[in-house]
Each structure stands twice: as structure tokens, then as C-alpha cells.
Scaffold this motif. Sequence first.
Motif, PDB file in Angstrom:
ATOM      1  N   UNK A 103      56.139  39.990  46.932  1.00  0.00           N
ATOM      2  CA  UNK A 103      54.937  39.150  47.132  1.00  0.00           C
ATOM      3  C   UNK A 103      53.870  39.594  46.143  1.00  0.00           C
ATOM      4  N   UNK A 104      52.992  38.666  45.717  1.00  0.00           N
ATOM      5  CA  UNK A 104      51.902  39.086  44.824  1.00  0.00           C
ATOM      6  C   UNK A 104      51.055  40.185  45.467  1.00  0.00           C
ATOM      7  N   UNK A 105      50.499  41.025  44.613  1.00  0.00           N
ATOM      8  CA  UNK A 105      49.688  42.144  45.097  1.00  0.00           C
ATOM      9  C   UNK A 105      48.276  41.652  45.412  1.00  0.00           C
ATOM     10  N   UNK A 106      48.099  41.205  46.659  1.00  0.00           N
ATOM     11  CA  UNK A 106      46.802  40.669  47.061  1.00  0.00           C
ATOM     12  C   UNK A 106      45.762  41.753  47.300  1.00  0.00           C
ATOM     13  N   UNK A 107      46.083  43.014  47.019  1.00  0.00           N
ATOM     14  CA  UNK A 107      45.015  44.028  47.033  1.00  0.00           C
ATOM     15  C   UNK A 107      44.243  44.005  45.703  1.00  0.00           C
ATOM     16  N   UNK A 108      44.756  43.214  44.738  1.00  0.00           N
ATOM     17  CA  UNK A 108      43.990  43.056  43.489  1.00  0.00           C
ATOM     18  C   UNK A 108      43.999  41.614  42.999  1.00  0.00           C
ATOM     19  N   UNK A 109      44.414  40.683  43.880  1.00  0.00           N
ATOM     20  CA  UNK A 109      44.414  39.267  43.552  1.00  0.00           C
ATOM     21  C   UNK A 109      43.606  38.510  44.608  1.00  0.00           C
ATOM     22  N   UNK A 110      42.977  37.385  44.275  1.00  0.00           N
ATOM     23  CA  UNK A 110      43.020  36.689  42.995  1.00  0.00           C
ATOM     24  C   UNK A 110      42.311  37.414  41.858  1.00  0.00           C
ATOM     25  N   UNK A 111      41.434  38.397  42.201  1.00  0.00           N
ATOM     26  CA  UNK A 111      40.874  39.214  41.124  1.00  0.00           C
ATOM     27  C   UNK A 111      40.606  40.604  41.694  1.00  0.00           C
ATOM     28  N   UNK A 112      40.521  41.587  40.823  1.00  0.00           N
ATOM     29  CA  UNK A 112      40.284  42.957  41.286  1.00  0.00           C
ATOM     30  C   UNK A 112      38.953  43.056  42.025  1.00  0.00           C
ATOM     31  N   UNK A 113      37.975  42.237  41.590  1.00  0.00           N
ATOM     32  CA  UNK A 113      36.643  42.299  42.211  1.00  0.00           C
ATOM     33  C   UNK A 113      36.624  41.597  43.562  1.00  0.00           C
ATOM     34  N   UNK A 114      37.450  40.548  43.717  1.00  0.00           N
ATOM     35  CA  UNK A 114      37.436  39.779  44.959  1.00  0.00           C
ATOM     36  C   UNK A 114      38.856  39.647  45.503  1.00  0.00           C
TER      37      UNK A 114
END
Length: 264
Positions: A103-114
Amino acid sequence: MSLRVLGCSGAIAAGCRTTAFLLDERVLVDAGTGLGDLPLEALSRIDHVLLSHSHLDHILGVPLLADATLRQRRALGLGPIVVHALPATLQALQAHVLNDVIWPDFTRLPSAEQAALQLSPLSIGQTLSLDGRQIRVLPAAHTVPACGFAVRARDAERWTVYTGDTGPNPALWDSLRALPLAQLIIEVAFGDDEAALAARAGHHCPESLAAELLHCTPGAFPIWLTHLKPGEHEAIAAQLAARLPAHRARLLSAGQTLSLDDAD
Ligand SMILES: Nc1ncnc2c1ncn2[C@@H]1O[C@@H]2COP(=O)(O)O[C@H]2[C@H]1O
């Protein structure tokens, strides 16, 4: 305060959802398949997820929740969903699920800031304060690092305890000695015919559960049974009733809502 049972089954089958409890609106306890029955609006209001351990039947909703609610949460101006768990559980989630392969790494997606998810480590014995509630992290004895949770309103005296997945667990009873209980949600997965498997897999069968429940005075508080494997309900209920008739432990079911205010 209420605890809505979205799923409390030990595996999947038609009508059986795995463990997920909604504490009021914004706190999810375990993220099993029961989570998928909530409408998108309700999913989008979940700000905190407490995970008892890393097994798939308890965590699979986390990556799916992040993706499903991303747009609504952004539109509502809400921050990341905070996932609270033991360090080993968070490491497993990151390494084996949120790894840009499963699965996509949602601890840094959609952006590292948000990012959609934020991981927050727990330790056994810690008491977390969340929106006027106290949540105590309890020890569990499973095949992977695991915990349970005790919850009460900040001004309440008594605690509702969810054991998480666990076999015989002396440390739990040590930690409960100091906590007055309002109700206990305790696991039992297999019938007594599978006692050996229950022991290997870090679960209870009625025989081991009955030994644990000797720590509880019969009738002192409601006892709810969770995590039964599909097809085991009748056997487990009969075996436990025969072993501990006075405790009147009842089977929890999805769709049930437990009050945590007046659970006397
Ligand atoms: N040694 C084993 N043999 C067969 N099944 C197992 C074994 N260990 C774990 N399992 C199953 O794998 C499941 C993983 O999730 P659970 O702990 O809920 O329940 C576990 C059992 O149903």
C-alpha cells in the motif's frame, strides 16, 4: 461515552466482521473488517486509531481508511489520522503494509507536510488522554507484541477493559488490581477441542478463559466475549456456561453499542 461494536469476530465469513470498535465518533479501537460498514462521513470523522497488535484482522482498515478519507478530511481541514500502537506494531505496519508495495506510504502521502497518517508509539502501562477520556495501555500475551486497552471518562471511577488478543495473561490481572472495572471485553477464539491450537496461537479456549475469569467476582460487572472464530459460537457458549455458570459471560455481537457512562 459509548463503544459501538463494528466487528468482533476472529475471522471472516458472511455476517462475520473482524475486530473494530468505535469509541464515540472519533476514536477507533482496532481496524478490522467491521470498519468497512461505516459510511464515508463517519469514517472521515475518525481522528485516532488504537491498534492492539499487528495481525491483519486488526490492522487492515488502517491503510484503507487513509485512502478512503483523504479527500473529505482535507476538505474539512482535518489533520492526519493518528495511529497509536506499541512500537513493534507501528514498525510492522510501516515495514510490511505502508511500504509502497502492499500500500502507498500514507505516513508521507499525499505530501510529507500533510500526510494522511501519523504514527504515535504507546507503551504498556501508559495512560493516554484523548478528548476527555483516559485510555490505559494493558499487557497482552499473544504471538506478536500486543496490548489491550482500558477506557474511562476522565471524571468516571470505573474502566471498561478490552483485552485484545491474548492467551493466559497474569500481567493483565496484576494491572487490573488497581482498576475498578465497569465491564470486561475478553477474548476467546476456539472451542476446547482446539485447546492446543489456542495455546500455540496465543488465544483462549473456554478452559483457559474459565481459569482467567476466576480473577473476577461473579456478577460484579458484565463480561463480554469477543474474537470467536466463525462456527465456534455454540460450542464455546456451552463449554463456558458449563465451566463457569455464575459468571454469565455473554457473546458480544457486531451492531451492539455498549454504554461506558452507566455500565453498572
Ligand atoms: N500454529 C497454528 N496452526 C494453525 N493456525 C494457526 C496457528 N497459529 C495461528 N493460527 C491461526 O492464524 C490466525 C492469525 O490470527 P489470530 O491470532 O486471530 O488467529 C490465528 C489462528 O486462527
